[in-house]
Structures are given as C-alpha cells and as structure tokens.
Design an enzyme around this catalytic site. Structure first.
Site, mmCIF file in Angstrom:
data_model
loop_
_atom_site.group_PDB
_atom_site.id
_atom_site.type_symbol
_atom_site.label_atom_id
_atom_site.label_comp_id
_atom_site.label_asym_id
_atom_site.label_seq_id
_atom_site.Cartn_x
_atom_site.Cartn_y
_atom_site.Cartn_z
ATOM 1 N N THR A 251 -7.087 15.362 46.797
ATOM 2 C CA THR A 251 -7.191 15.900 48.163
ATOM 3 C C THR A 251 -6.000 16.820 48.432
ATOM 4 O OG1 THR A 251 -5.989 13.982 49.026
ATOM 5 C CG2 THR A 251 -8.397 13.838 49.019
ATOM 6 N N VAL B 58 19.116 24.940 44.843
ATOM 7 C CA VAL B 58 20.085 25.900 44.301
ATOM 8 C C VAL B 58 21.073 26.312 45.394
ATOM 9 C CG1 VAL B 58 20.374 28.097 43.087
ATOM 10 C CG2 VAL B 58 18.281 26.761 42.767
ATOM 11 N N PRO C 105 14.807 21.402 38.560
ATOM 12 C CA PRO C 105 14.357 20.584 37.424
ATOM 13 C C PRO C 105 13.055 21.113 36.819
ATOM 14 C CG PRO C 105 14.021 19.428 39.509
ATOM 15 C CD PRO C 105 14.774 20.675 39.827
ATOM 16 N N SER D 189 18.699 31.420 49.456
ATOM 17 C CA SER D 189 19.065 32.252 48.296
ATOM 18 C C SER D 189 17.831 32.629 47.493
ATOM 19 C CB SER D 189 20.082 31.527 47.404
ATOM 20 O OG SER D 189 19.601 30.258 47.022
ATOM 21 N N ARG E 256 7.038 23.538 48.607
ATOM 22 C CA ARG E 256 7.741 23.691 47.322
ATOM 23 C C ARG E 256 8.885 24.698 47.445
ATOM 24 N NH1 ARG E 256 6.180 26.479 41.808
ATOM 25 N NH2 ARG E 256 7.453 25.274 40.351
ATOM 26 N N ASP F 120 19.929 27.658 51.624
ATOM 27 C CA ASP F 120 20.580 28.859 52.162
ATOM 28 C C ASP F 120 19.729 30.110 51.984
ATOM 29 O OD1 ASP F 120 20.657 29.227 49.446
ATOM 30 O OD2 ASP F 120 22.750 29.866 49.370
ATOM 31 N N ASP G 80 -3.481 16.747 43.367
ATOM 32 C CA ASP G 80 -4.195 15.476 43.534
ATOM 33 C C ASP G 80 -5.613 15.781 44.009
ATOM 34 O OD1 ASP G 80 -4.255 15.785 46.300
ATOM 35 O OD2 ASP G 80 -3.114 13.955 46.744
ATOM 36 N N HIS H 250 12.824 24.227 46.225
ATOM 37 C CA HIS H 250 13.495 25.121 45.277
ATOM 38 C C HIS H 250 14.652 25.878 45.925
ATOM 39 C CE1 HIS H 250 10.461 25.161 41.762
ATOM 40 N NE2 HIS H 250 10.419 24.017 42.409
ATOM 41 N N THR I 200 1.237 15.680 46.720
ATOM 42 C CA THR I 200 -0.044 15.436 47.379
ATOM 43 C C THR I 200 -0.656 16.767 47.827
ATOM 44 O OG1 THR I 200 -1.163 14.294 49.203
ATOM 45 C CG2 THR I 200 1.039 15.111 49.666
ATOM 46 N N GLY J 104 22.262 24.703 47.835
ATOM 47 C CA GLY J 104 21.903 24.230 49.170
ATOM 48 C C GLY J 104 20.815 25.068 49.809
HETATM 49 C C1 HEM Z 1 12.160 16.620 39.886
HETATM 50 C C2 HEM Z 1 11.200 16.783 40.713
HETATM 51 C C3 HEM Z 1 10.078 17.763 40.616
HETATM 52 C C4 HEM Z 1 9.504 18.392 39.540
HETATM 53 C C5 HEM Z 1 9.879 18.261 38.078
HETATM 54 C C6 HEM Z 1 8.454 19.237 40.062
HETATM 55 C C7 HEM Z 1 7.654 20.057 39.296
HETATM 56 C C8 HEM Z 1 6.626 20.832 39.778
HETATM 57 C C9 HEM Z 1 5.800 21.690 38.989
HETATM 58 C C10 HEM Z 1 5.947 21.896 37.482
HETATM 59 C C11 HEM Z 1 4.893 22.276 39.800
HETATM 60 C C12 HEM Z 1 3.783 23.258 39.433
HETATM 61 C C13 HEM Z 1 4.269 24.663 39.171
HETATM 62 C C14 HEM Z 1 3.085 25.468 38.710
HETATM 63 O O1 HEM Z 1 2.640 25.230 37.576
HETATM 64 O O2 HEM Z 1 2.591 26.326 39.461
HETATM 65 C C15 HEM Z 1 5.129 21.758 41.127
HETATM 66 C C16 HEM Z 1 4.387 22.088 42.229
HETATM 67 C C17 HEM Z 1 4.680 21.665 43.506
HETATM 68 N N1 HEM Z 1 5.794 20.940 43.881
HETATM 69 FE FE1 HEM Z 1 7.067 19.975 42.646
HETATM 70 N N2 HEM Z 1 8.402 19.095 41.422
HETATM 71 C C18 HEM Z 1 9.379 18.225 41.801
HETATM 72 C C19 HEM Z 1 9.714 17.858 43.080
HETATM 73 C C20 HEM Z 1 9.133 18.388 44.213
HETATM 74 C C21 HEM Z 1 9.626 18.198 45.543
HETATM 75 C C22 HEM Z 1 10.870 17.408 45.922
HETATM 76 C C23 HEM Z 1 8.797 18.878 46.369
HETATM 77 C C24 HEM Z 1 8.851 19.049 47.851
HETATM 78 C C25 HEM Z 1 9.544 18.307 48.672
HETATM 79 C C26 HEM Z 1 7.767 19.470 45.546
HETATM 80 C C27 HEM Z 1 6.689 20.161 46.016
HETATM 81 C C28 HEM Z 1 5.739 20.768 45.225
HETATM 82 C C29 HEM Z 1 4.535 21.371 45.756
HETATM 83 C C30 HEM Z 1 4.084 21.343 47.202
HETATM 84 C C31 HEM Z 1 3.861 21.948 44.676
HETATM 85 C C32 HEM Z 1 2.569 22.763 44.725
HETATM 86 C C33 HEM Z 1 2.959 24.207 44.960
HETATM 87 C C34 HEM Z 1 1.813 25.178 45.142
HETATM 88 O O3 HEM Z 1 0.659 24.769 45.312
HETATM 89 O O4 HEM Z 1 2.087 26.373 45.136
HETATM 90 N N3 HEM Z 1 8.011 19.171 44.228
HETATM 91 N N4 HEM Z 1 6.207 20.901 41.092
#
Ligand code: HEM
Ligand SMILES: *[C@@H]1O[C@H](CO)[C@@H](O)[C@H](O)[C@H]1NC(C)=O
Length: 334
Positions: A257, A82, A174, A88, A74, A86, A255, A78, A205, A84
């Site tokens: 798993t 922002v 987003p 930041s 994640r 980099d 999810d 992030h 996942t 690219g």
């Molecule tokens: C528009 C697309 C996306 C939205 C709106 C989104 C939104 C979110 C949100 C709201 C969370 C949970 C934050 C929390 O409550 O702690 C999350 C977790 C996560 N996101 Fe996304 N996400 C998006 C795309 C992605 C992408 C592209 C990736 C990676 C390539 C990603 C990887 C993850 C991972 C791995 C978690 C779990 C993080 C953790 O366990 O600390 N997400 N995402």
C-alpha cells in the site's frame, strides 16, 4: 514548550546550566541560546501562513502525483543525513560546490520541482523569510499526515547551508546494502532508540525502489531472506545484474500500500516481502525483530515511535540563529 526546547537544543552551552535558566531565557526571548535554537511556530510573526502554505501546495500536488509524498519524505532524510538538515541537497554544482545529487546514494531522489514550487509560493507571501531547510522538513512532515500517518508538530527556524559536496553524500547517506550495525549507528547518533530507528525505516511504507537498489539480493545468488514467490517476482522485474543493461525506469513498490502511510510495510516484512536488504534484516535480526512484529500488530505504536524519531531526525545538526542563510533560490547560495 519548555520540555521540547530542552530536548531539541543542539550545541547550546547555557542549556545545561539549569532548567530555571532555560525557562528564563525562553520567557525573555533573549540570549544566545534562544537565537540558536529551533522553536515551534518560528514563523508566527514574520510569515504566519508559512506552514499552511507548505501543506496546501503539497496537498494540491498529491492529487496529480500520489507518490509525491514519498519523494518529500526521502528527500528530508537525505538532506538531514549530510551536514544536518540544511537543504544542502538542493544546491547545484557551481564553483566549489558539487551537487549531492551526483552521488549514487541519491539515485531516485525526485520531485525537487515541488520544493521549488513551495519556495516560490512562500517567496510571494513573505520574501526572504522561510528557509529551504524548513521547507524540506515541513513538506516531509506533511507528506506523512497527508497519506494517513501521524500529525507531527515540528519546531522550525532551520537555516540554509552554503556548501555541498557529492563526496559528503557518498560518505554519509547509507547505501541499500547497509548492515545492521551501521544502520543503528545512523539513528543512534541522532539520539534515537532502537525502536525509533526501526520506525524511521518504516518510512518505506511509502514510495518505490529501483533495480539498482536490489540487484545485490538477486545476483549472483538469491538472498534467502526474500520470500520465495517475492524473490521470483523481483527477478522477473529486474532480469539483469549488469549496470549498463539495467532499466533505471523500472520500479517496485516499497510495500503493498505504498501511497498510504500505514504499518503495511511491517506486515510485509513479516512475510519475507522486504524490498531492500536492510528491510529484510530488521525483520530477521534478533535486535530488531520483536520491534518489527510489534509495529506489524500495532499501528499506533509505530506512529508514536515514528513521530518522536522524525522530530529528532529533522532537528539533527541544524543551523539556526545567524548561522548559514535563508536562500532566495533553493538551488543556489545567495
Ligand atoms: C539506513 C536506512 C535507509 C536505507 C539503507 C534506505 C534505502 C533506500 C533505498 C535504496 C531506496 C530506493 C532508492 C531507489 O531505488 O529509487 C529508498 C527509498 C525510500 N526511502 Fe529509504 N532508506 C533508509 C532510511 C530511510 C528513512 C530514514 C526515510 C525517511 C524518514 C526513508 C524514506 C524513503 C522513502 C519514502 C523512499 C521511497 C522514495 C520514492 O518513492 O521516491 N528511508 N530508501
Ligand atoms: C542506472 O543507474 C546506475 C546508477 O546511477 C548507473 O550506474 C547505470 O549506468 C544506469 N544504467 C543505465 C542503463 O542507464
């Protein structure tokens, strides 16, 4: 190599001239184009163990924290979102810089200590050589394969940015409530197909989400795309919509798993177990629902789309050549 350098080149004018010219530039290793582009094995000469040290440091940590890979994946999204990829996102507030971590959009970003640990390891091995931006991208890449996902080759040579702003994160990362159009736009702007965009979301996942990210689906009324039992479970876990009373330590698995990179996320989506609203939306929207069901049935198809998308994500808008710098301490500009 030739093919990839063409595909990955960003903002490099000579590239459009002709394939022959590109080949000449690459072979001769001269010219503005070469210095301004990511390449495979960028550290082969100056820090040959760079990639293996990133991987081994992360791997050692996964034994103690099986959710660390999720945090790394994640973090890369992030960061790249922002200005690219980099690094930041790692800059602390000082002077003109306001940390991106102040933004609500970065709620839940964690394990930045692990990036620092990898950076220290690399500074010992080859001082001042490996950028924080490459460390983030490599750690995310390894997070995927260490948890059972595809092995992805990514080019390196990213440079670190020298500015950060929480407002940029507010504007560009987003929110959990993103709609389908904006969701597709995020990834389309990085050259991804719709299938690759859905595959990117398949990163869910891994890892967890917190109540602040889902209360919009539970209160005042329950989002009817939530499976009935699942929605009830979420309401028990997150019993209040009032920010001041929400327990920010409560979390839910993305999810079933969530320490394995597999296609379970897509299987969950098919039965109304998408955690964030965008998760449910990709399963229900006609633009993406067939892709979701294809990924739920065919893990290899998900993996190959994820791999090509990940390369695009981590190459988007990067600083290369003599742009930016290689930070010595990831939290501060040199
Ligand atoms: C528009 C697309 C996306 C939205 C709106 C989104 C939104 C979110 C949100 C709201 C969370 C949970 C934050 C929390 O409550 O702690 C999350 C977790 C996560 N996101 Fe996304 N996400 C998006 C795309 C992605 C992408 C592209 C990736 C990676 C390539 C990603 C990887 C993850 C991972 C791995 C978690 C779990 C993080 C953790 O366990 O600390 N997400 N995402
Ligand atoms: C939980 O986090 C959200 C978002 O950062 C914040 O608005 C809220 O005040 C926090 N709640 C508590 C009880 O700390």
């Amino acid at each position: 190599m030739k093919l990839y350098t063409q595909k990955l080149n960003m903002g490099c004018p000579a590239i459009s001239m002709s394939v022959v010219l590109i080949w000449l530039f690459v072979t001769a290793r001269v010219g503005i184009c070469v210095s301004a582009r990511l390449m495979f094995g960028f550290y082969d000469n100056d820090c040959p163990r760079a990639e293996s040290l990133v991987r081994s440091t992360l791997a050692a940590n996964v034994l103690f924290d099986p959710t660390a890979p999720a945090a790394m994946l994640r973090l890369a999204f992030h960061d790249c979102q922002v200005k690219g990829c980099d690094a930041s996102i790692l800059l602390r507030s000082t002077g003109r810089i306001t940390s991106e971590m102040v933004s609500d959009r970065n709620f839940g970003i964690r394990r930045l200590d692990l990036i620092d640990r990898i950076k220290s390891t690399l500074e010992l091995a080859c001082p001042g050589v490996v950028s924080c931006a490459d460390i983030i991208a490599l750690a995310a890449r390894d997070a995927v394969s260490l948890t059972g996902g595809p092995n992805i080759q990514i080019p390196t040579g990213r440079r670190d940015g020298t500015f950060a702003s929480n407002l940029a994160a507010d504007a560009l990362v987003p929110p959990a409530t993103v709609n389908m159009h904006d969701f597709l736009q995020v990834f389309n702007s990085k050259g991804m197909t719709v299938a690759e965009s859905v595959a990117m979301l398949g990163a869910h996942t891994l890892g967890v989400g917190h109540c602040v990210s889902i209360i919009n689906r539970l209160y005042p009324t329950r989002d009817n795309t939530l499976g009935f039992g699942f929605g009830g479970q979420l309401r028990l876990t997150c019993p209040t919509p009032y920010p001041a009373f929400i327990n920010n330590n409560t979390f839910m698995q993305n999810d079933l798993t969530n320490v394995f990179f597999d296609n379970q996320y897509f299987r969950d989506l098919m039965v109304g177990r998408g955690l964030f609203s965008i998760d449910s939306e990709v399963a229900n929207d006609p633009t993406t629902s067939q892709i979701v069901s294809a990924f739920a049935q065919n893990q290899n198809l998900f993996f190959s789309n994820f791999a090509s998308a990940f390369v695009k994500l981590t190459a988007s808008n990067v600083l290369t050549g003599d742009q930016g710098e290689v930070r010595r301490n990831c939290a501060f500009v040199n």
